[in-house]
Write a protein that holds these residues in place. Structure first.
Motif, PDB file in Angstrom:
ATOM      1  N   GLU A 186      61.295  85.867 -88.435  1.00  0.00           N
ATOM      2  CA  GLU A 186      61.842  86.913 -87.579  1.00  0.00           C
ATOM      3  C   GLU A 186      60.853  88.058 -87.440  1.00  0.00           C
ATOM      4  N   LEU A 187      61.025  88.818 -86.362  1.00  0.00           N
ATOM      5  CA  LEU A 187      60.111  89.914 -86.038  1.00  0.00           C
ATOM      6  C   LEU A 187      60.910  91.014 -85.363  1.00  0.00           C
ATOM      7  N   PHE A 188      60.696  92.261 -85.816  1.00  0.00           N
ATOM      8  CA  PHE A 188      61.360  93.408 -85.205  1.00  0.00           C
ATOM      9  C   PHE A 188      60.318  94.196 -84.409  1.00  0.00           C
ATOM     10  N   PHE A 189      60.528  94.265 -83.100  1.00  0.00           N
ATOM     11  CA  PHE A 189      59.555  94.795 -82.143  1.00  0.00           C
ATOM     12  C   PHE A 189      60.106  96.091 -81.559  1.00  0.00           C
ATOM     13  N   TYR A 190      59.384  97.192 -81.747  1.00  0.00           N
ATOM     14  CA  TYR A 190      59.793  98.510 -81.257  1.00  0.00           C
ATOM     15  C   TYR A 190      58.812  98.933 -80.176  1.00  0.00           C
ATOM     16  N   ASN A 191      59.278  98.992 -78.943  1.00  0.00           N
ATOM     17  CA  ASN A 191      58.390  99.176 -77.789  1.00  0.00           C
ATOM     18  C   ASN A 191      58.994 100.207 -76.850  1.00  0.00           C
ATOM     19  N   TRP A 192      58.165 100.729 -75.958  1.00  0.00           N
ATOM     20  CA  TRP A 192      58.659 101.579 -74.881  1.00  0.00           C
ATOM     21  C   TRP A 192      59.722 100.816 -74.081  1.00  0.00           C
ATOM     22  N   THR A 193      60.737 101.542 -73.624  1.00  0.00           N
ATOM     23  CA  THR A 193      61.794 100.925 -72.840  1.00  0.00           C
ATOM     24  C   THR A 193      61.217 100.303 -71.561  1.00  0.00           C
ATOM     25  N   ASP A 194      61.679  99.102 -71.250  1.00  0.00           N
ATOM     26  CA  ASP A 194      61.304  98.419 -70.008  1.00  0.00           C
ATOM     27  C   ASP A 194      59.796  98.204 -69.919  1.00  0.00           C
ATOM     28  N   TYR A 195      59.178  97.794 -71.030  1.00  0.00           N
ATOM     29  CA  TYR A 195      57.718  97.708 -71.090  1.00  0.00           C
ATOM     30  C   TYR A 195      57.248  96.361 -71.621  1.00  0.00           C
ATOM     31  N   TYR A 196      58.135  95.368 -71.530  1.00  0.00           N
ATOM     32  CA  TYR A 196      57.770  94.022 -71.963  1.00  0.00           C
ATOM     33  C   TYR A 196      58.754  93.049 -71.328  1.00  0.00           C
ATOM     34  N   PRO A 197      58.282  91.967 -70.704  1.00  0.00           N
ATOM     35  CA  PRO A 197      59.191  91.010 -70.061  1.00  0.00           C
ATOM     36  C   PRO A 197      59.914  90.137 -71.091  1.00  0.00           C
ATOM     37  N   VAL A 198      61.236  90.160 -71.064  1.00  0.00           N
ATOM     38  CA  VAL A 198      62.013  89.433 -72.076  1.00  0.00           C
ATOM     39  C   VAL A 198      61.760  87.932 -72.013  1.00  0.00           C
ATOM     40  N   GLU A 199      61.426  87.420 -70.821  1.00  0.00           N
ATOM     41  CA  GLU A 199      61.174  85.982 -70.714  1.00  0.00           C
ATOM     42  C   GLU A 199      59.937  85.566 -71.510  1.00  0.00           C
ATOM     43  N   LEU A 200      58.994  86.498 -71.698  1.00  0.00           N
ATOM     44  CA  LEU A 200      57.816  86.168 -72.490  1.00  0.00           C
ATOM     45  C   LEU A 200      58.165  86.065 -73.972  1.00  0.00           C
ATOM     46  N   LEU A 201      59.152  86.846 -74.408  1.00  0.00           N
ATOM     47  CA  LEU A 201      59.603  86.722 -75.785  1.00  0.00           C
ATOM     48  C   LEU A 201      60.172  85.327 -76.046  1.00  0.00           C
ATOM     49  N   ALA A 202      60.880  84.796 -75.048  1.00  0.00           N
ATOM     50  CA  ALA A 202      61.430  83.444 -75.192  1.00  0.00           C
ATOM     51  C   ALA A 202      60.309  82.424 -75.370  1.00  0.00           C
ATOM     52  N   LYS A 203      59.212  82.626 -74.658  1.00  0.00           N
ATOM     53  CA  LYS A 203      58.056  81.732 -74.794  1.00  0.00           C
ATOM     54  C   LYS A 203      57.454  81.844 -76.194  1.00  0.00           C
ATOM     55  N   PHE A 204      57.316  83.077 -76.674  1.00  0.00           N
ATOM     56  CA  PHE A 204      56.770  83.283 -78.018  1.00  0.00           C
ATOM     57  C   PHE A 204      57.660  82.621 -79.066  1.00  0.00           C
ATOM     58  N   GLU A 205      58.957  82.799 -78.938  1.00  0.00           N
ATOM     59  CA  GLU A 205      59.886  82.214 -79.901  1.00  0.00           C
ATOM     60  C   GLU A 205      59.806  80.688 -79.900  1.00  0.00           C
ATOM     61  N   LYS A 206      59.680  80.111 -78.719  1.00  0.00           N
ATOM     62  CA  LYS A 206      59.601  78.654 -78.601  1.00  0.00           C
ATOM     63  C   LYS A 206      58.317  78.119 -79.221  1.00  0.00           C
ATOM     64  N   GLU A 207      57.203  78.829 -79.008  1.00  0.00           N
ATOM     65  CA  GLU A 207      55.911  78.344 -79.491  1.00  0.00           C
ATOM     66  C   GLU A 207      55.694  78.581 -80.980  1.00  0.00           C
ATOM     67  N   THR A 208      56.339  79.616 -81.536  1.00  0.00           N
ATOM     68  CA  THR A 208      56.073  79.970 -82.936  1.00  0.00           C
ATOM     69  C   THR A 208      57.265  79.775 -83.858  1.00  0.00           C
ATOM     70  N   GLY A 209      58.459  79.692 -83.298  1.00  0.00           N
ATOM     71  CA  GLY A 209      59.655  79.599 -84.120  1.00  0.00           C
ATOM     72  C   GLY A 209      60.087  80.926 -84.712  1.00  0.00           C
ATOM     73  N   ILE A 210      59.430  82.022 -84.316  1.00  0.00           N
ATOM     74  CA  ILE A 210      59.755  83.358 -84.829  1.00  0.00           C
ATOM     75  C   ILE A 210      60.733  84.044 -83.879  1.00  0.00           C
ATOM     76  N   LYS A 211      61.892  84.405 -84.378  1.00  0.00           N
ATOM     77  CA  LYS A 211      62.913  85.086 -83.585  1.00  0.00           C
ATOM     78  C   LYS A 211      62.600  86.574 -83.477  1.00  0.00           C
ATOM     79  N   VAL A 212      62.632  87.107 -82.258  1.00  0.00           N
ATOM     80  CA  VAL A 212      62.260  88.508 -82.038  1.00  0.00           C
ATOM     81  C   VAL A 212      63.479  89.347 -81.655  1.00  0.00           C
TER      82      VAL A 212
END
Length: 350
Positions: free
Chosen positions: A30-56
């Protein structure tokens, strides 16, 4: 002796790599990501989770000041944060960040030369590049008499009568104070109380003409017509322009702030191994380009060939060359200067 030393060195390096890998393996996925609001596409997180198995899990904030206060309070259990370069030295000096040694990560090879050894973090010991952009202002030319505003901060700080009450400022102290400083021709990191007094007076005079201070939903506020003019980031303006073609972005001639945002790992991160996996993954050109294509900010990775053509025709993203001299990289202010800024903001908002 040299051969023996070399063997010991290689063995030590191998052992450290093994220990780092083992530590990462021991971490929950698991990973806790603290970012500026509306500053990262959520669909890319899904790709990261699929490729690494790390839930964000991703949370948002609206200013560097909010981020800094959260870390200073010691209550933040985040693994990856996104500080702007103007507060990086503060975070490092206050021992709030872990060393991540970005050049040791495999995908650091894709970092553009201009982003490899920044003054605020020599050698990239504590950070890796994310996105960069500018903070000017935007307006809807279809709702402005004559269809055009002057390329000056005067239009924003002293709005025309027909625009008063239809203007928004960012709710980010440094951004507002920087813009006021540029307009008045004073140092944004001034330690002079008289300069601070002039900035406060300008902002107090402007305040009745504003509809709001807000750093959230800056795309929608312009695209929906909620306001006619807004202090804004270039990427937010570009995305609003996709929805409403009459929106324009201004690089004020008095100076426009240029920011660079970075990935970093807090000292208190519960999953530092996973954090380095995420940061390395984000330095792959295809992933960096996916962010830029989704939210319209340039990145520090060699990914230009993968950028969408629609952004290349917009002034907000593809800045005209003649405006380059107007760029003012944000500064890391002294404690005394920040205290003055805090007083300005408290009196303005209080």
């Amino acid at each position: 002796m040299k051969l023996k030393a070399l063997r010991h060195g290689v063995a030590g390096f191998a052992l450290s790599c093994f220990a780092a890998t083992a530590a990462q393996a021991d971490e929950p996925k698991e990973l806790f990501f603290y970012n500026w609001t509306d500053y990262y596409p959520v669909e890319l997180l899904a790709k990261f989770e699929k490729e690494t198995g790390i839930k964000v899990t991703m949370d948002g904030y609206d200013s560097n000041e909010t981020l800094l206060a959260k870390l200073q309070a010691g209550g933040a259990s985040y693994d990856v944060i996104v500080p702007s370069h103007s507060i990086m030295r503060t975070l490092i000096e206050q021992n709030l960040l872990q060393e991540i040694d970005s050049p040791s990560l495999p995908n650091f090879a894709h970092v553009k030369p201009a982003f490899r050894n920044p003054d605020f973090d020599p050698g990239r010991k504590y950070s890796a590049p994310y996105l960069w952009g500018t903070t000017g202002f935007s307006y809807d030319s279809a709702r402005v008499p004559g269809g055009k505003l002057d390329d000056s901060w005067k239009e924003f700080f002293e709005p025309r009568p027909e625009l008063q009450g239809q203007v928004a400022a960012l709710d980010t102290p440094s951004s507002v104070i920087n813009a006021a400083s540029h307009y008045l021709g004073v140092d944004e990191c001034t330690e002079n109380p008289q300069d601070a007094k002039r900035i406060l007076e300008l902002l107090q005079k402007q305040k009745p003409f504003l509809k709001m201070y807000s750093s959230d939903n800056t795309v929608d506020r312009m695209a929906s017509g909620e306001v006619i003019m807004m202090q804004n980031w270039n990427g937010s303006t570009a995305r609003a322009t996709l929805q409403k073609s009459t929106i324009k972005y201004v690089y004020p001639r008095e100076g426009v702030a240029m920011f660079q945002d970075n990935f970093a790992v807090p000292k208190s991160a519960p999953h530092p191994g996973n954090a380095k996996v995420f940061i390395d993954w984000m330095m792959k050109p295809e992933n960096a380009a996916a962010v830029s294509n989704a939210i319209a900010y340039a990145n520090g990775i060699d990914s230009d060939a993968l950028l969408d053509k629609k952004w290349k025709v917009m002034d907000a993203i593809n800045m005209p060359d003649e405006f380059a001299e107007r760029l003012r990289p944000e500064k890391a202010c002294s404690n005394q200067a920040r205290e003055l800024q805090d007083r300005i903001w408290s009196k303005l908002k209080g």
